[in-house]
Design a protein around this motif. Structure first.
Motif, PDB file in Angstrom:
ATOM      1  N   ALA A  18     -49.603   2.282  17.031  1.00  9.50           N
ATOM      2  CA  ALA A  18     -50.742   1.985  16.154  1.00  9.50           C
ATOM      3  C   ALA A  18     -50.412   0.941  15.097  1.00  9.50           C
ATOM      4  N   GLU A  19     -49.194   0.931  14.573  1.00 13.23           N
ATOM      5  CA  GLU A  19     -48.867   0.036  13.463  1.00 13.23           C
ATOM      6  C   GLU A  19     -48.741  -1.427  13.898  1.00 13.23           C
ATOM      7  N   ALA A  20     -48.170  -1.667  15.053  1.00 16.09           N
ATOM      8  CA  ALA A  20     -48.014  -3.036  15.572  1.00 16.09           C
ATOM      9  C   ALA A  20     -48.357  -3.001  17.050  1.00 16.09           C
ATOM     10  N   PRO A  21     -49.649  -2.839  17.372  1.00 11.80           N
ATOM     11  CA  PRO A  21     -50.046  -2.540  18.753  1.00 11.80           C
ATOM     12  C   PRO A  21     -49.623  -3.582  19.778  1.00 11.80           C
ATOM     13  N   ILE A  22     -49.643  -4.864  19.435  1.00  9.27           N
ATOM     14  CA  ILE A  22     -49.338  -5.895  20.423  1.00  9.27           C
ATOM     15  C   ILE A  22     -47.849  -5.935  20.736  1.00  9.27           C
ATOM     16  N   THR A  23     -47.038  -6.181  19.713  1.00  3.79           N
ATOM     17  CA  THR A  23     -45.599  -6.325  19.961  1.00  3.79           C
ATOM     18  C   THR A  23     -44.962  -5.014  20.384  1.00  3.79           C
ATOM     19  N   CYS A  24     -45.405  -3.924  19.785  1.00  7.04           N
ATOM     20  CA  CYS A  24     -44.859  -2.618  20.162  1.00  7.04           C
ATOM     21  C   CYS A  24     -45.151  -2.316  21.633  1.00  7.04           C
ATOM     22  N   SER A  25     -46.381  -2.550  22.051  1.00 10.57           N
ATOM     23  CA  SER A  25     -46.746  -2.281  23.443  1.00 10.57           C
ATOM     24  C   SER A  25     -45.969  -3.181  24.398  1.00 10.57           C
ATOM     25  N   HIS A  26     -45.786  -4.435  24.009  1.00 13.90           N
ATOM     26  CA  HIS A  26     -45.037  -5.381  24.841  1.00 13.90           C
ATOM     27  C   HIS A  26     -43.587  -4.925  24.999  1.00 13.90           C
ATOM     28  N   ASN A  27     -43.011  -4.383  23.927  1.00 16.91           N
ATOM     29  CA  ASN A  27     -41.618  -3.944  23.966  1.00 16.91           C
ATOM     30  C   ASN A  27     -41.445  -2.569  24.599  1.00 16.91           C
ATOM     31  N   ARG A  28     -42.540  -1.831  24.737  1.00 20.91           N
ATOM     32  CA  ARG A  28     -42.448  -0.491  25.310  1.00 20.91           C
ATOM     33  C   ARG A  28     -41.861  -0.511  26.727  1.00 20.91           C
ATOM     34  N   ALA A  29     -42.073  -1.593  27.460  1.00 17.20           N
ATOM     35  CA  ALA A  29     -41.527  -1.670  28.818  1.00 17.20           C
ATOM     36  C   ALA A  29     -40.017  -1.499  28.794  1.00 17.20           C
ATOM     37  N   VAL A  30     -39.369  -2.086  27.787  1.00 19.65           N
ATOM     38  CA  VAL A  30     -37.926  -1.941  27.645  1.00 19.65           C
ATOM     39  C   VAL A  30     -37.575  -0.503  27.264  1.00 19.65           C
ATOM     40  N   ASP A  31     -38.332   0.060  26.336  1.00 21.21           N
ATOM     41  CA  ASP A  31     -38.079   1.439  25.904  1.00 21.21           C
ATOM     42  C   ASP A  31     -38.151   2.402  27.085  1.00 21.21           C
ATOM     43  N   TYR A  32     -39.175   2.238  27.905  1.00 19.02           N
ATOM     44  CA  TYR A  32     -39.342   3.132  29.048  1.00 19.02           C
ATOM     45  C   TYR A  32     -38.179   2.992  30.029  1.00 19.02           C
ATOM     46  N   PHE A  33     -37.812   1.746  30.339  1.00 22.27           N
ATOM     47  CA  PHE A  33     -36.726   1.552  31.306  1.00 22.27           C
ATOM     48  C   PHE A  33     -35.415   2.093  30.744  1.00 22.27           C
TER      49      PHE A  33
END
Length: 382
Positions: free
Chosen positions: A284-299
């Motif tokens: 919620a705080e940084a929806p664009i960059t956070c969501s883009h980086n989530r792919a790395v977090d998940y992997f």
């Protein structure tokens, strides 16, 4: 003039340039034309906060693609193979740099284990090995203690204006492929996994294509694209982007589709986390960059040995099914342990915080802040 109005005007300018093509140079002075192109490129420095996303990012992508298609704006920072290197992270927490021009030295570098497979991780736009998400990735592989973990250091050529960085991805990938040719071919084609995030995913795809061309048809085993960059790619221009065929198995984890990441199915296995929604839970705080980086977090979560099966995707027959996943069936593992035989597009559920995987078992889950592996030093960044 509002930001929305400015982007609409820019979009119209880009459409006009696309229609006129190279003939525009004949009807306008070089100064006027170059000034216009520079103006268009300058807009790519902004992500147009406050403009409706369907306007701003469509315009952003169209402008970037138009600049690429015209073919007359080249990167002012041209990739130089002599200024790129592989950074090997050893069990002793040392980082050993091996220039791409002397890639054959990697094989004999202290800390490189010839009996282990190798991962090459390629970071995204405006990153370098000291400021990126490579640290959590390195730590996860350190916990496994069974892989040679290598980071590509090409920051001089992706830490610049986005269009220049995008234009450089093909050349950087070609240089990485040229370096890999110097290593044992059987090892590279059977034990190497190339992982890239954002623009790094596009470099990974270029690496696979160029390696195949340089070796007369030899192909890498696996390439994983973590939310491959969207602007400038997959729009009928010269920047192909990572896709099926770049390796024997190409998988993509989509987490910011249609904005910073591509919304298109391009791989052998495309995993759309929470479907086509561009923003992920917990961002919620940084929806664009956070969501883009989530792919790395998940992997990264799936690299830890106890977490390999944390994410299960459901295969969708139709693209529209990715909206909610209700009509999707036949589960497949996403991440480190993905099955090369499970092909198609998949809807994946996820939590908003760690553990992100819905199938994670809290009784034996390994958190990313754990201490494990031979190297016990906390790794934030390489």
């Amino acid at each position: 003039m509002t930001l929305a109005h400015r982007f609409i005007i820019l979009l119209l300018l880009a459409m006009d340039l696309s229609a006129q093509g190279h003939d525009v140079q004949k009807r306008q002075s070089p100064i006027d034309f170059q000034d216009l192109l520079q103006f268009l490129q300058d807009q790519l420095r902004q992500l147009a906060i406050g403009v409706p996303l369907d306007i701003s990012f469509s315009a952003l992508n169209y402008i970037c693609s138009t600049i690429v298609d015209l073919g007359i704006v080249q990167s002012k920072i041209v990739p130089d193979m002599s200024k790129m290197s592989f950074q090997l992270h050893t069990d002793e927490c040392h980082n050993v740099s091996v220039p791409l021009t002397r890639a054959e030295d990697l094989w004999q570098t202290p800390g490189f284990q010839q009996d282990r497979p190798m991962v090459i991780f390629i970071t995204g736009w405006t990153t370098n090995i000291n400021n990126s998400n490579s640290g959590p990735m390195a730590k996860a592989y350190q916990c496994r203690n069974d892989t040679n973990f290598v980071i590509l250091d090409a920051s001089n050529f992706i830490d610049t204006l986005y269009t220049w960085s995008a234009l450089n991805t093909e050349a950087i990938g070609a240089y990485v492929a040229k370096a890999l040719v110097k290593l044992n071919r059987h090892y590279i084609t059977t034990r190497l996994h190339v992982i890239g995030h954002s623009l790094g995913a596009q470099i990974a795809g270029s690496t696979g294509r160029n390696y195949k061309a340089l070796t007369g048809g030899e192909i890498l085993t696996r390439i994983t694209g973590l939310d491959p960059a969207n602007p400038c790619f997959y729009d009928g221009n010269n920047l192909l982007g990572v896709r099926s065929g770049d390796a024997r198995f190409v998988d993509i984890i989509h987490t910011n589709p249609g904005i910073l990441g591509t919304p298109r199915r391009q791989a052998d296995a495309d995993f759309f986390v929470q479907g086509l929604a561009p923003f992920k839970s917990g961002c919620a705080e940084a929806p664009i960059t956070c969501s883009h980086n989530r792919a790395v977090d998940y992997f990264v979560e799936t690299v830890y040995p106890s977490n390999a099966n944390d994410f299960l995707g459901k295969r969708c027959t139709h693209y529209a099914d990715l909206l909610d996943g209700r009509n999707c069936r036949d589960a497949a593992i996403m991440g480190f342990a993905a099955n090369y035989g499970k092909l198609g597009m998949f809807y994946v559920d996820a939590n908003g915080s760690e553990p992100y995987g819905k199938q994670a078992s809290l009784s034996n889950y390994t958190y990313t802040n754990t201490s494990c592996g031979v190297c016990t030093r906390d790794i934030n960044y390489i």
